[in-house]
Design an enzyme around this catalytic site. Structure first.
Site, PDB file in Angstrom:
ATOM      1  N   GLU A 153      26.382  21.555  13.395  1.00 50.21           N
ATOM      2  CA  GLU A 153      26.683  21.881  14.706  1.00 50.21           C
ATOM      3  C   GLU A 153      25.736  23.440  15.097  1.00 50.21           C
ATOM      4  OE1 GLU A 153      30.956  22.944  14.858  1.00 50.21           O
ATOM      5  OE2 GLU A 153      31.558  20.624  15.110  1.00 50.21           O
ATOM      6  N   GLU A 302      33.248  14.150  12.838  1.00 51.54           N
ATOM      7  CA  GLU A 302      34.118  14.812  12.751  1.00 51.54           C
ATOM      8  C   GLU A 302      35.311  14.689  13.562  1.00 51.54           C
ATOM      9  OE1 GLU A 302      33.597  19.069  12.188  1.00 51.54           O
ATOM     10  OE2 GLU A 302      31.944  18.777  10.691  1.00 51.54           O
TER      11      GLU A 302
HETATM   12  C1  GLA Z   1      33.792  22.681  13.223  1.00 50.41           C
HETATM   13  C2  GLA Z   1      32.894  22.296  11.770  1.00 50.41           C
HETATM   14  C3  GLA Z   1      33.651  22.156  10.681  1.00 50.41           C
HETATM   15  C4  GLA Z   1      35.002  22.802  10.710  1.00 50.41           C
HETATM   16  C5  GLA Z   1      35.688  22.253  12.105  1.00 50.41           C
HETATM   17  C6  GLA Z   1      37.033  22.883  12.310  1.00 50.41           C
HETATM   18  O1  GLA Z   1      33.465  21.082  13.933  1.00 50.41           O
HETATM   19  O2  GLA Z   1      31.916  21.550  11.889  1.00 50.41           O
HETATM   20  O3  GLA Z   1      32.992  22.459   9.432  1.00 50.41           O
HETATM   21  O4  GLA Z   1      34.930  24.206  10.859  1.00 50.41           O
HETATM   22  O5  GLA Z   1      35.144  22.771  13.133  1.00 50.41           O
HETATM   23  O6  GLA Z   1      37.788  22.299  13.484  1.00 50.41           O
END
Ligand code: GLA
Length: 667
Positions: A153, A302
């Site tokens: 991210e 995710e």
């Molecule tokens: C982000 C991160 C993850 C985690 C999530 C929690 O998407 O990429 O590592 O911290 O948030 O919601």
């Protein structure tokens, strides 16, 4: 590199982010057994494990990771490996304190969270490249790894003196001479003329539009360079079918996602609701946006197992809602669903986040929902592998126009994305597939293209729209299009610019930011324009005014708000100077659809019908009840439901968050 296994996967994947470095190896077998029971087929690992993999400079410890990869593989679970640059370790920061990013207020970011790096730091870039290369050397040929994720991210924008001087170098390359830059940015305005590259600041808050746009381009370039360092480190060591991705964050706007995806093989994103319910008309757009990054299927890298930990109130999704969300993502082109994360760690900043397994090592209630989904995905995989969304409508998205309008919204309530969404929702509520693609992408084959607020025009964009209309494509051009050139300077013509004026048959005479809605009377509907209103001059006798403003402020009264020109084909070309309320917008789009011959599918409110087409031409339909109550859906032909394993037809009842996945014949 076009990677066939990413485009045409042998199977769909189901999995979670797994952090074996948090747990003693003795425990891993228990976790892996639980994963097997849930039919997990892939885990993502290592994207935050830098300090475990390289505890001291140049000292690598990969044995634990190899053991984990192998143990998982024995259980039939493949691995996606993440490079760990989103979590640079303390020792690296100690050696290079200057690699810590500086925020807009000049404050250095503290070590200990994530992405604390300055993306232009050469020492950090080199260290990231080195660890990526070390990982690739060790694991690149592992038969158990199917793909790689770079970083995690991307999000940080740095304002340090190095970034400023890198920005100045970038400008020098882009503009060649200061005279050229001064001219394009109209720097005589407010005495901004630059006589030395070193005088040019990084914009903090509002600034010259040319400078602001160029800074966003620079951030994009800085991330491209950073990402490329790691791609170059990985690629020579990977197997031919291994793909490289990055997990993006939906509509996040700090950089141009199309540019960053050019060097990646596969697009992926992280979908979190946070709190409350998701509106599937909105979330569908983010899947479609991500699918548009590479114009092929993507991964949901995710998503939320129940609840998150970063909202004021971290409510939990209803039972079975996450399952419906997973099918929603798949219906829009996701080929993998991964939950974040597998198990709650004892420590660290995310102790209260949702997981599949709790801190005690026992499955949480959500695990059962995930297990059901895992079993279903395994079973459905042969049906769905290689299938794709086939959209006949495209909505154009442009980061540069968005940045331009975000910097100078003229009406603070105007949101580029929200305006784009006002079109998307009108199609999605009729269950019509839409591609969201770059304004610079090929438009070949589309029956209808929507150009929402494409503020920045150049010749190539205009010609591509002209080409579309010649090739039987209908076109909707909306307010705020064709106002600026690619330097963010006003075009010396009235919007929407010469070519689009010729195509639409109108020019915009004046624009008005509205506090109160302006009433509209139309041939097809009445309604109102919110936030914005443009008055149109009909250039020829060919366009027909379809809607007018009613009495408002004298300026708008009786002026055309929406026009339609019928060009040969026949194709219809609209210019929309108003920002319609949702009901009027729906009526407008319904009428546009009638002319295109694209037929809506009627479902009860809250029930989605989306379709993927298999390589053999068979359509697979996803009917998803996104509501917490029973809904009745009409299935017009005898169909096989791959979820229930039964033939269904006519009025079918779908329970709360229930899903039917149907084909006309049993496949
Ligand atoms: C982000 C991160 C993850 C985690 C999530 C929690 O998407 O990429 O590592 O911290 O948030 O919601």
């Amino acid at each position: 590199m076009d990677n066939s296994s990413a485009t045409n996967p042998q199977r769909l994947h189901f999995g979670a982010a797994f952090y074996p470095e948090h747990w003693p190896p003795e425990r891993w077998d228990v976790d892996i057994a639980l994963m097997q029971q849930a039919k997990i087929s892939v885990v993502r690992m290592a994207e935050f494990a830098w300090s475990t993999m390289e505890p001291r400079p140049g000292v690598y410890q990969f044995d634990w990771l190899e053991t984990a990869i192998n143990k998982l593989a024995e259980a039939g679970i493949r691995t996606v490996l993440g490079t760990p640059s989103a979590a640079p370790p303390a020792w690296l920061v100690q050696i290079y304190p200057d690699m810590l990013a500086v925020d807009e207020n000049g404050r250095r970011v503290q070590f200990g969270n994530r992405c604390h790096y300055c993306v232009t730091s050469p020492e950090f870039g080199a260290a990231s490249q080195k660890i990526a290369k070390a990982m690739a050397e060790r694991f690149g040929q592992s038969p158990h790894i199917i793909g790689w994720q770079i970083d995690n991210e991307y999000n940080r924008v740095c304002y340090c003196p190095r970034c400023q001087s890198e920005f100045q170098k970038f400008l020098q390359l882009s503009y060649g001479t200061l005279d050229n830059l001064n001219e394009h940015w109209s720097t005589a305005y407010w005495s901004q003329t630059y006589s030395d590259w070193a005088q040019i600041p990084i914009p903090i808050g509002p600034h010259n539009p040319g400078l602001m746009l160029a800074f966003r381009r620079f951030i994009t370039r800085a991330y491209q360079n950073f990402q490329k360092l790691q791609i170059d480190a990985l690629r020579p060591y990977l197997k031919p079918d291994d793909w490289i991705t990055h997990n993006f964050m939906g509509w996040f706007n700090a950089f141009d996602h199309y540019a960053l995806n050019e060097d990646l093989d596969l697009a992926s994103w992280d979908w979190y609701i946070g709190t409350g319910r998701h509106n599937y008309l909105d979330s569908g757009a983010v899947h479609d946006l991500t699918r548009g990054f590479k114009r092929k299927n993507f991964w949901l890298m995710e998503t939320q197992p129940g609840h998150v930990n970063w909202k004021p109130v971290n409510t939990t999704l209803d039972k079975n809602e996450a399952r419906a969300m997973a099918y929603h993502a798949i219906a829009h082109g996701a080929d993998a669903i991964l939950y974040w994360q597998w198990r709650s760690a004892y420590g660290g900043q995310e102790q209260y986040h949702g997981t599949l397994v709790d801190q005690s090592g026992q499955p949480r209630p959500f695990y059962n929902e995930a297990r059901r989904l895992g079993k279903e995905i395994e079973r459905l995989s042969p049906l769905l592998a290689g299938s794709e969304v086939k959209a006949r409508i495209a909505i154009l998205n442009d980061y540069e126009s968005r940045w331009s309008l975000e910097a100078q919204p003229h009406n603070a309530n105007f949101s580029y994305v929200e305006h784009l969404m006002s079109y998307y929702r009108a199609f999605a509520s009729r269950n019509i597939a839409v591609d969201i693609i770059s304004a610079d992408a090929s438009l070949q084959g589309y029956r209808l293209v929507v150009v929402p607020a494409l503020a920045l025009l150049d010749e190539k964009r205009q010609e591509s729209l002209r080409e579309l209309t010649k090739n039987n494509g209908h076109l909707i051009v909306t307010l705020r299009t064709g106002v600026k050139d690619r330097h963010n300077a006003l075009l010396p013509s009235r919007p929407p610019g010469p070519v689009l004026s010729e195509l639409t048959g109108v020019e915009v005479v004046e624009y008005y930011a509205l506090t109160d809605p302006a009433p509209i009377k139309g041939n097809w509907f009445d309604g109102q324009s919110n936030q914005w209103a443009e008055t149109l001059r009909l250039l020829t006798d060919r366009p027909t005014p379809i809607a007018h403003y009613k009495a408002y402020n004298g300026w708008l009264d009786d002026q055309p708000a929406l026009s339609m020109r019928v060009a040969s084909g026949p194709v219809h070309i609209y210019y929309v100077g108003a920002y319609f309320d949702p009901a009027a917008q729906q009526k407008f789009i319904d009428q546009v659809l009638r002319f295109t011959g694209i037929r809506p599918i009627v479902t009860p409110s809250g029930v989605e019908w989306s379709t993927r087409q298999r390589p053999d031409g068979q359509d697979v339909h996803f009917i998803i009840n996104h509501t917490a109550s029973i809904q009745t859906v009409n299935i017009p032909w005898p169909s096989f439901d791959h979820i229930s394993g039964q033939m269904i037809r006519g009025d079918v009842q779908l329970g709360a968050y229930a899903v039917a996945i149907i084909t006309k014949e049993k496949v």
